[in-house]
Enzyme design. Sequence first.
Site, short mmCIF file in Angstrom:
data_model
loop_
_atom_site.label_atom_id
_atom_site.label_comp_id
_atom_site.label_asym_id
_atom_site.label_seq_id
_atom_site.Cartn_x
_atom_site.Cartn_y
_atom_site.Cartn_z
N LYS A 1 0.97 -1.26 -0.11
CA LYS A 1 -0.06 0.00 0.08
C LYS A 1 1.00 1.30 -0.09
O LYS A 1 1.99 1.18 0.29
CB LYS A 1 -1.12 -0.13 1.14
N TYR B 1 17.04 29.81 7.45
CA TYR B 1 15.89 30.42 7.94
C TYR B 1 15.42 30.67 9.37
O TYR B 1 16.04 29.88 10.11
CB TYR B 1 14.57 29.54 7.31
C1 LIG Z 1 -0.46 -1.58 6.86
C2 LIG Z 1 -1.18 -3.03 7.13
C3 LIG Z 1 -0.24 -4.23 7.31
C4 LIG Z 1 1.06 -4.23 7.24
O1 LIG Z 1 1.61 -3.61 8.37
P1 LIG Z 1 3.37 -3.52 8.66
O2 LIG Z 1 3.29 -3.19 10.18
O3 LIG Z 1 3.82 -2.35 7.65
O4 LIG Z 1 3.79 -4.77 8.51
C5 LIG Z 1 -0.99 -5.37 7.51
N1 LIG Z 1 -2.02 -5.42 7.71
C6 LIG Z 1 -3.15 -4.23 7.49
C7 LIG Z 1 -4.66 -4.59 7.71
C8 LIG Z 1 -2.48 -3.30 7.31
O5 LIG Z 1 -3.39 -1.96 7.32
#
Ligand SMILES: *Cc1c(COP(=O)(O)O)cnc(C)c1O
Length: 381
Positions: free
Chosen positions: A52, A273
């Site tokens: 994702k 800055y």
């Molecule tokens: C993002 C997510 C994962 C992966 O989590 P990590 O901590 O990056 O391994 C797994 N399951 C769901 C439902 C998620 O939203």
Amino acid sequence: MPIPPSSLPAALESPAAARVGAVLVIDLDALVANWRDMARRVAPAECAAVVKADGYGLGAVPVATALWQAGARSFFVADIEAGVQLRAALPDARIIVLHGAPTGTEAELARERLVPVLNTLGEMERWQAEGRRQGNPLPAFIHIDTGMNRLGMDAADFTRLEQDAPSRLDGIALQGWMSHLACADHPENPMTAEQLFRFRNILGRLPRAPASLSNSAGIFHGTDYHFDLVRPGIALYGPNPAPWLPNPMRPVIRLLGRILQVRDVPANVTVGYDATHRTQAPARIAALGLGYADGYPWAGAGKGHVMIAGHKAPIIARISMDLVTADVSAVPEALLRVGDWAEVIGPSRDVDQVAAEAGTIGYEILTRLGRRYHRIHLAQG
Ligand SMILES: *Cc1c(COP(=O)(O)O)cnc(C)c1O
């Protein structure tokens, strides 16, 4: 598109690299090694890959393509848009959409052969109806909340599901029950074991199907947490998924900022800055070609260091939109060349460290990696 690691020096000198202020090097071999490591830990459970947020900022298509070639078959994305893009690259992968099936998207999900994670009874009903329209059951996961109170079926929906599961599942090609751990990266928190207990209890009351509970950190809680499918994300990309252990993962990214200009300044002048940094003594200062517009955190002002030819150079002053300044006084003059690269993230200073300095988490540093970087993908052919 990936180049062998031996070609990296030439790639850093290439015309494409010459046009940008910073380069992001993505080591696909390290990514693959991390996935294989996780797959080995959980076998015989299946090891999916969570890609994702555009593969945690590293590019969902190059990441998933490399993992597909290594044997990964299931990929989690957040939304349909990401699912459709990944489908174009991986025609045979199982692509699972965590956000589920918003009303009106069912036909497209089905057409793209995407597998939604259904979060409510309403979603289940609409998915069933779509399957009826198509004339065959459509695949889905069903997410049941065990304490996160974010996504997933709530207690009221679950009660109704349990009461008439067979008819409610009718016409759905159920790929699995899933839930999500809230606190797996804090092993002292009792919530993780409570969620495991609840998940097992739930599974015992529902028709049998593959089960999935663990993200990266959950995998490190032991085989009880693996069930049939695990969903590692962060661990694949190099940050430490189990902060209570030395990091077992290989670093995947190197972020290099170009040394744009070097200047010598006397004591008692200010830099950047808001004039927040004042020199205590005469100093040599370098301006590097990346900034908060590239996802380098503004909150990282005056924290940490970059590495130049093996020498540490502390980051000083505010982070600008396109620039970071470093005190390079300790870098030997012969090694300090305008046009060379300073390592901002890499083996000498990992994502977790940059995150901690800026008061955030590795996930955020990765997913905000900028669009302007010239990206170089490494893989041994
Ligand atoms: C993002 C997510 C994962 C992966 O989590 P990590 O901590 O990056 O391994 C797994 N399951 C769901 C439902 C998620 O939203």
